[in-house]
Write an enzyme that holds these catalytic residues in place. Structure first.
Site, PDB file in Angstrom:
ATOM      1  CB  CYS A 207      -0.933   0.012   1.215  1.00 16.28           C
ATOM      2  SG  CYS A 207      -0.049   0.181   2.770  1.00 16.28           S
TER       3      CYS A 207
ATOM      4  CB  CYS B  85      41.399 -17.087 -19.594  1.00 14.80           C
ATOM      5  SG  CYS B  85      42.903 -17.304 -20.541  1.00 14.80           S
TER       6      CYS B  85
ATOM      7  CG  ASP C 145      12.139  30.755 -31.142  1.00 15.64           C
ATOM      8  OD1 ASP C 145      12.573  31.912 -31.142  1.00 15.64           O
ATOM      9  OD2 ASP C 145      12.579  29.852 -31.887  1.00 15.64           O
TER      10      ASP C 145
ATOM     11  CG  ASP D  56      13.591  25.462 -33.105  1.00 13.42           C
ATOM     12  OD1 ASP D  56      13.731  26.621 -32.663  1.00 13.42           O
ATOM     13  OD2 ASP D  56      13.860  25.142 -34.276  1.00 13.42           O
TER      14      ASP D  56
END
Length: 807
Positions: free
Chosen positions: A18, A89, A504, A702
């Site tokens: 909850c 390795c 703009d 933009d």
């Protein structure tokens, strides 16, 4: 704290029941040194944490979550390892991987040449592991898909279904026996064995302690951390009913009269309650899964494999293994796997998934292509530029995930209430018991207990915890499908409060690219004159010259060769084409060359009043006409501004252009308020002025020069076709690049907030109404359990309506 160093982690949490659980985790994590901000989303079961990696690790946060009594989901991935020759390795790879942040365990098997890694996706990606193995001198190839949230969710759903089936089977005889108790249902046949207290004990005990174990565990952890959650209420209520029934059973068994009728038991109360709560949880899980459909759809867009050319060989590899610099072959009809640049080929690409633009875009060498878009009809060779988490689609997915995981300010109301809710409810249940036992039904312990249990159960705050996050998830997900990306729940809430929108001009209201708009030629052979103009201008690198050439070539006019060319800065150009002297430029150019153009003055002035750049043309020192270029208005701008005005929004256009051009553009699209001749550094100051005047302001831009204003505004909105910097600074991104998406964003914001308010009203109203009804004895505990489950599901289903919103 240095915010530039802060990172974000998203942890999948298990065990929350909850909103009180979410609050407890949030508070616990906030106490850790190095944690700046925490949002725990109960509906998504995720914690979004902003932290300083220099002061705390994700593993420390996971440890804290476990200390609080919850778990985190870890991802796992298997690799095939190439190039190992000995045990050294394997040890080297194992050691290298285990040192990486975010990896909790890495084991390498030399004999099988495999590696198994358990990791936190918040800190490390599979691509980073592959790179690490590569750096160590080996090659790691992913064997299978790593565990995903979807797998975890499916397992949880399967577990809940199993619990529900077992619980329902065991509870059904108890329900049957209970129904037979009522006078109006006395005609229903009830097998005698179902009425036997021992039989009821045998049926109820597994439900109480095996199926219901999760509630006891969660309640214990909550109380151990000096907190209380929904499971405390469930455990108290069901335990009271079960242990009181057990006491009555033992009392009946100890009676000397073995034929005495069995007393009324409450085993069915506890068993049916647990069954109904499990049912409610299952519905919740299924509904929650649907709220994240948007993410699944976006992820489904990704290509699974890519054909790369390495060592002059074509090979098909998983898209995760593509690295920056790879040459990728994309055949017709295939999805472009990663972001990159076309190096060879010609085709058209369907970019509608990203831009919403249904018309495919032509792509040739040098053009940018975006992952998940579809190559339509030609083969392309492309160079991979951005892979994995860096692709445009991956960034979009991250924005949507972050938005769904964040909190809207309105959620704080629910958080505060749920934090104090459980102790208040326990207190109310005790008061209810005392009132019934002493006054309403003196001495009737069973009756008083039943009313107290009903209060405990009806008051579970599940619906309250789900009210806000489910709406945010569904609303931001649907908005993403419609091309509007909200970076967070707070921005989804802020958007509907906006009173003023500042636009703009260049690239937002207009296309941001000059186009040839007017050709007024007075010579006899218009096409020949246009050929001379375009051929002359072809040598110029000025954007206006490029627009003139493109516009004339689009008319199908052939160009010839330039014999001489001279660019005159601030004036125009002079060229010799086919033996003819050509001048194209300003009034000053023709005045300097003493060429008369008096008849054109009125036309020039009219064109300039419309916001166009007009240029005079002379051939062999004789005026022959005018060509005009303008940054043309986007097709959708006028309609978008009309929509915003209709919504009661004040629209202002801001530009660095001169007053005359600015007002001409504004007039064409229906904007009444203009801020002209504003320098890039002054844009943020203009936004601040509006805010100081008491306006809630959204800025739409933009370009890089818009970024400060986008960050200053109450809501920054970036045009998706603009620069990455603008989108980074903004709170909302319009992927389609059209201004009509602003109204869409506003509409989705208003719809989502209305939905949240409905959910909060329903959740709070349900508890406010249910508690007194239960306290008055008008609600049986099992009915209260059903109502509680129904309230949670109804809140989630109401939120899911947002996924069907049409614009």
């Amino acid at each position: 704290m240095d915010n530039q160093r802060d990172q974000q982690a998203n942890l999948q949490i298990t065990g929350m029941t909850c909103a009180a659980c979410a609050n407890r985790i949030e508070k616990g994590l906030k106490r850790l040194e190095g944690v700046a901000e925490v949002n725990v989303n109960f509906a998504l079961e995720k914690a979004s944490i902003t932290y300083d990696p220099g002061r705390i690790k994700v593993a420390d946060m996971e440890g804290k979550i476990q200390d609080l009594g919850y778990g985190t989901v870890k991802d796992a991935v298997d690799f095939n390892i190439e190039g190992m020759t000995c045990a050294a390795c394997a040890a080297r790879i194992e050691k290298g991987l285990n040192k990486m942040p975010g990896i909790s365990a890495a084991t390498v098997n030399l004999a099988l040449e495999t590696a198994h890694v358990e990791y936190s996706p918040a800190e490390i990606s599979v691509e980073e592991m592959v790179k690490k193995v590569d750096q160590l001198g080996y090659k790691a190839i992913r064997k299978e898909e790593d565990q995903t949230e979807g797998d975890y969710k499916q397992k949880e759903i399967h577990r809940k279904k199993l619990q529900l089936i077992v619980s329902a089977i065991l509870s059904f005889p108890l329900l049957w026996a209970m129904v037979g108790h009522f006078s109006f249902t006395s005609w229903i046949y009830v097998p005698e064995v179902f009425m036997n207290p021992w039989m009821q004990l045998v049926l109820a005990t597994p439900v109480q302690f095996i199926i219901g174990r999760q509630f006891y565990v969660s309640a214990y952890k909550a109380l151990r951390n000096k907190s209380a959650n929904m499971d405390v209420l469930v455990s108290l209520g069901t335990s009271a009913a079960y242990f009181y029934s057990l006491f009555l059973t033992l009392e009946w068994a100890a009676s000397e009269d073995i034929h005495r009728h069995a007393p009324d038991m409450y085993y069915e109360t506890s068993a049916i309650l647990i069954t109904l709560i499990i049912l409610g949880k299952l519905f919740e899980l299924l509904a929650k899964g649907r709220t994240s459909e948007a993410i699944k759809k976006l992820m489904g867009l990704q290509a699974k494999t890519a054909i790369v050319i390495r060592n002059e060989q074509e090979m098909s590899i998983p898209v995760e293994e593509v690295v920056v610099g790879d040459i990728v072959l994309v055949k017709p009809g295939e999805k472009i796997p990663v972001d990159g640049e076309v190096v060879e080929g010609l085709s058209v690409v369907d970019e509608s998934m990203l831009t919403g633009e249904s018309i495919p875009v032509e792509k040739k060498a040098g053009d940018t292509v975006i992952g998940a878009t579809i190559n339509k009809n030609g083969s392309l060779k492309m160079k991979a530029k951005r892979v994995g988490r860096e692709t445009a689609l991956a960034q979009i997915i991250k924005v949507v995930e972050d938005a769904q995981g964040s909190k809207a300010p309105i959620q704080r109301i629910a958080d505060v209430i749920s934090g104090i809710f459980v102790p208040i409810v326990v207190g109310l249940a005790v008061i209810t018991f005392v009132i019934w036992f002493i006054w309403a039904a003196p001495g009737e312990f069973a009756t008083a207990l039943e009313k107290a249990i009903a209060v405990l159960v009806i008051a579970c705050p599940c619906a309250l915890g789900l009210a806000t996050p489910t709406s945010i998830m569904a609303g931001s997900g649907r908005a993403a499908e419609l091309g509007v990306l909200f970076k967070g729940g707070e921005h989804l809430e802020s958007m509907q409060k906006v009173q003023t929108i500042v636009l703009d001009k260049t690239g937002t209201v207009t296309k941001g690219k000059p186009e040839l708009t007017d050709v007024l030629i007075e010579s006899i052979d218009v096409n020949a004159t246009l050929s001379l103009i375009a051929t002359a201008e072809k040598q110029s690198e000025h954007p206006l010259a490029e627009a003139i050439v493109a516009g004339i070539v689009a008319k199908g006019i052939q160009l010839t060769k330039t014999e001489q060319f001279e660019a005159i800065p601030g004036y125009g150009i002079r060229a010799v084409v086919e033996g003819k002297e050509v001048h194209v430029g300003t009034r000053k150019l023709l005045q300097r060359e003493a060429i008369s153009y008096g008849i054109a003055e009125t036309t020039m002035t009219n064109l300039e009043s419309e916001g166009k750049t007009a240029m005079l043309v002379a051939v062999d020192r004789e005026y022959v006409g005018i060509v005009a270029v303008a940054d043309t208005i986007k097709d959708s701008s006028k309609e978008a501004i009309a929509q915003l005005k209709q919504m009661g929004i004040q629209v202002i256009m801001m530009t660095g252009d001169n007053e005359r051009t600015a007002h001409a553009i504004a007039k064409q699209v229906g904007i009444d308020h203009v801020l002209a001749e504003v320098l890039p550094e002054g844009k943020a100051a203009e936004v601040k002025k509006l805010q100081e005047a008491g306006k809630i302001v959204a800025m739409v831009g933009d370009g890089i020069n818009d970024a400060p204003a986008l960050a200053t505004a109450d809501v920054g909105i970036a045009i998706g076709t603009g620069t990455d910097i603008a989108m980074e600074a903004a709170d909302v991104t319009l992927m389609r690049g059209e201004l009509t998406s602003i109204a869409d964003a506003m509409y989705m914001s208003r719809k989502t907030m209305a939905n949240i308010k409905q959910n909060l009203f329903w959740a709070l109203g349900y508890n406010a109404l249910g508690i007194p009804i239960a306290a008055l004895g008008l609600l049986a505990p099992w009915v209260a359990g059903a109502a509680m489950a129904l309230s949670s599901v109804s809140v989630v289903l109401n939120a899911l309506r947002l996924q069907r919103v049409k614009l």
